[in-house]
Scaffold this active site. Structure first.
Site, PDB file in Angstrom:
ATOM      1  N   LYS A 105       3.441   9.272   9.204  1.00 39.15           N
ATOM      2  CA  LYS A 105       2.969   8.816  10.524  1.00 39.15           C
ATOM      3  C   LYS A 105       3.804   9.379  11.689  1.00 39.15           C
ATOM      4  CE  LYS A 105       0.887   4.514   8.807  1.00 39.15           C
ATOM      5  NZ  LYS A 105      -0.545   4.697   8.797  1.00 39.15           N
TER       6      LYS A 105
ATOM      7  N   ASP B 212       9.047   2.831   0.735  1.00 41.90           N
ATOM      8  CA  ASP B 212       7.939   3.492   1.411  1.00 41.90           C
ATOM      9  C   ASP B 212       7.988   3.069   2.872  1.00 41.90           C
ATOM     10  OD1 ASP B 212       5.602   4.345   2.494  1.00 41.90           O
ATOM     11  OD2 ASP B 212       4.303   3.608   0.894  1.00 41.90           O
TER      12      ASP B 212
ATOM     13  N   TYR C 185       0.838  -1.201   0.000  1.00 44.49           N
ATOM     14  CA  TYR C 185       0.000   0.000   0.000  1.00 44.49           C
ATOM     15  C   TYR C 185       0.872   1.250   0.000  1.00 44.49           C
ATOM     16  CZ  TYR C 185      -3.555   3.374   1.459  1.00 44.49           C
ATOM     17  OH  TYR C 185      -4.414   4.450   1.518  1.00 44.49           O
TER      18      TYR C 185
HETATM   19  N1  PMP Z   1       2.387   4.259   2.549  1.00 47.50           N
HETATM   20  C1  PMP Z   1       2.217   3.336   3.511  1.00 47.50           C
HETATM   21  C2  PMP Z   1       3.175   2.182   3.577  1.00 47.50           C
HETATM   22  C3  PMP Z   1       1.188   3.464   4.436  1.00 47.50           C
HETATM   23  O1  PMP Z   1       1.020   2.538   5.383  1.00 47.50           O
HETATM   24  C4  PMP Z   1       0.323   4.573   4.355  1.00 47.50           C
HETATM   25  C5  PMP Z   1      -0.809   4.778   5.332  1.00 47.50           C
HETATM   26  N2  PMP Z   1      -1.158   3.717   6.089  1.00 47.50           N
HETATM   27  C6  PMP Z   1       0.554   5.505   3.334  1.00 47.50           C
HETATM   28  C7  PMP Z   1       1.586   5.320   2.446  1.00 47.50           C
HETATM   29  C8  PMP Z   1      -0.342   6.714   3.191  1.00 47.50           C
HETATM   30  O2  PMP Z   1      -0.136   7.570   4.257  1.00 47.50           O
HETATM   31  P1  PMP Z   1      -1.279   8.613   4.657  1.00 47.50           P
HETATM   32  O3  PMP Z   1      -2.405   7.807   5.207  1.00 47.50           O
HETATM   33  O4  PMP Z   1      -0.623   9.512   5.648  1.00 47.50           O
HETATM   34  O5  PMP Z   1      -1.646   9.330   3.412  1.00 47.50           O
END
Ligand code: PMP
Length: 457
Positions: free
Chosen positions: A287, A259, A159
């Protein structure tokens, strides 16, 4: 009625009886927002719980139920709720800076930017964004601009945020995934264009032979390879897989993007990069670095990042902007969080408690003869109910998610909060007592669920 269905209905009845206030609010929420939530992830069946207060490792809902919180806002809160240093940092923004935002550069951008840059990409550069998805979006744009190519290689089940270009094959149903060695690009959202699917190369995590041949085949088209170095934040890439991926992308001149929105400051202070000692060209953070306020960042090599510099104003570079980028309140609270996390043995303490909880859960599950893999590093883990191994998305889908949901519903009813099937994220605020109580509650749920050993779905 089959025994499991019976148990599920009993648990649902208990849930509904305990959360009448949430049910009522959810009905009202549906009148103002689609689906009654402000983020798709916040919903679960039959309706989500509305919280009214949180402090330390605990949350209290609108019905007055108390929960030990293992969601920790999807991992964003590594110090727990309402940490004193974080609160003071927020207050000091008003006391010293006088306002939340000025729309101009401020000292904290340099201070905090340097700290994060030195931890994740010494000698590189950093740009703040307002969310994890903005960070992945920016990283991919930088890679596309740098290479002049448009195809994005990503891994099945990984994700990268709710953005059209990356909503491909992260949540695919088994029936559409195709050959495990050549996964199909599958749309995760109605707005995903056919062009996006044809410009996505989907790779099988932890299968080096297939990954290598797929990358080599389309190397000329690839703008980048992006991945969660721990799938779902917990399933590690094998060291060999990660080493090979780094070498191949370097040899072919394809930017590699980690990521680390979930793993940054959670699996190690220096994230997955530190864990593997294998470094990407660009890293996306989010985060934890915002200490509970909206944030993201891209940190990476000068070569890629300086496309955003002053020279980027015209056609020569990559334009990126945002009214709230580098927000002083966010950065001050974020920096206070990272300073506190790095102070003394704080990070180690979180890891020790996390391991204690993992061990306790593992003992309980094997005592009840429930086959499971518990995966994760540092301050985060997840449980997969399966007799097999879990090294990628298809293994997760083959695990017994139904039993896991029942387990989590039982835990919710017992006062342990996690979003059903989601990860456990711990914080500095979790005490030995919280871990012990959680273990006791899990035992009670497992006793209630009882045998038989769940079948693989
Ligand atoms: N990349 C990863 C690996 C994530 O876990 C998340 C959110 N859980 C995101 C991107 C997107 O981050 P945000 O919810 O702050 O947009």
């Amino acid at each position: 009625m089959p025994a499991e269905q019976n148990k599920e209905e009993k648990m649902l009845e208990e849930y509904k009886a305990k959360t009448r206030g949430s049910a009522k609010l959810f009905e009202a929420a549906k009148q103002v927002s689609p689906g009654g939530v402000m983020a798709g992830i916040k919903f679960f069946e039959p309706y989500p719980i509305f919280m009214r207060h949180a402090k330390g490792a605990h949350m209290k809902d609108v019905d007055g139920n108390d929960y030990i919180d293992y969601l920790m806002s999807y991992g964003a809160l590594i110090l727990g709720h309402g940490n004193e240093q974080v609160r003071r940092a927020a207050e000091q923004v008003f006391e010293k800076f006088g306002t939340t935002v000025t729309g101009t550069p401020s000292e904290i951008e340099v201070e905090y930017g340097t700290l994060l840059r030195d931890l994740y990409h010494p000698g590189g550069l950093i740009r703040f964004t307002n969310s994890g998805l903005e960070a992945t979006l920016l990283a991919v744009r930088l890679a596309k601009a740098y290479t002049g190519r448009s195809c994005v290689a990503k891994f099945e089940g990984h994700y990268h945020g709710a953005v059209e270009h990356l909503l491909v094959s992260y949540n695919s149903p088994m029936s559409k995934m195709g050959d495990p060695e050549r996964p199909e690009p599958v749309s995760d959202s109605k707005d995903v264009r056919d062009e996006t699917l044809s410009e996505s190369l989907i790779l099988p995590f932890n299968d080096w032979e297939s990954t290598e041949s797929l990358i080599v085949e389309r190397a000329e088209e690839l703008a980048c390879v992006i991945l969660e170095p721990f799938e779902e934040g917990v399933i590690a890439g094998t060291p060999g897989f990660m080493r090979n991926l780094r070498k191949l992308t370097t040899d072919l001149g394809i930017p590699l993007i980690y990521d680390e929105v979930k793993t940054g400051f959670r699996v190690r202070i220096g994230g997955a990069s530190e864990f593997y000692s294998i470094f990407p060209d660009l890293t996306c953070l989010g985060k934890i670095i915002g200490g509970g306020l909206p944030v993201g960042a891209v940190v990476g090599s000068q070569e890629l990042m300086e496309q955003l510099g002053q020279g980027a104003k015209g056609r020569g570079g990559v334009f990126h902007s945002g009214t709230f980028n580098g927000n002083p309140m966010t950065l001050s609270v974020g920096k206070a969080t990272i300073d506190e996390l790095r102070s003394g043995d704080n990070f180690m303490e979180i890891c020790v408690r996390t391991k204690a909880l993992k061990d306790s859960i593992s003992t309980s599950l094997s005592h009840h003869r429930i086959p499971a893999c518990i995966l994760g590093e540092g301050g985060m883990f997840n449980i997969y109910i399966t007799e097999g191994q879990v090294i990628n998305y298809r293994d997760v889908q083959s695990s017994d998610l139904r039993f896991r949901r029942l387990l989590d519903m039982g835990l919710l009813n017992g006062g342990v909060y996690l979003k059903p099937t989601n990860r456990f994220c711990l914080s500095l605020a979790h005490s030995d007592d919280d871990i012990r109580v959680t273990g006791d509650k899990l035992e009670a749920v497992l006793d209630e669920l009882g045998p038989p050993i769940p079948k693989r779905t």
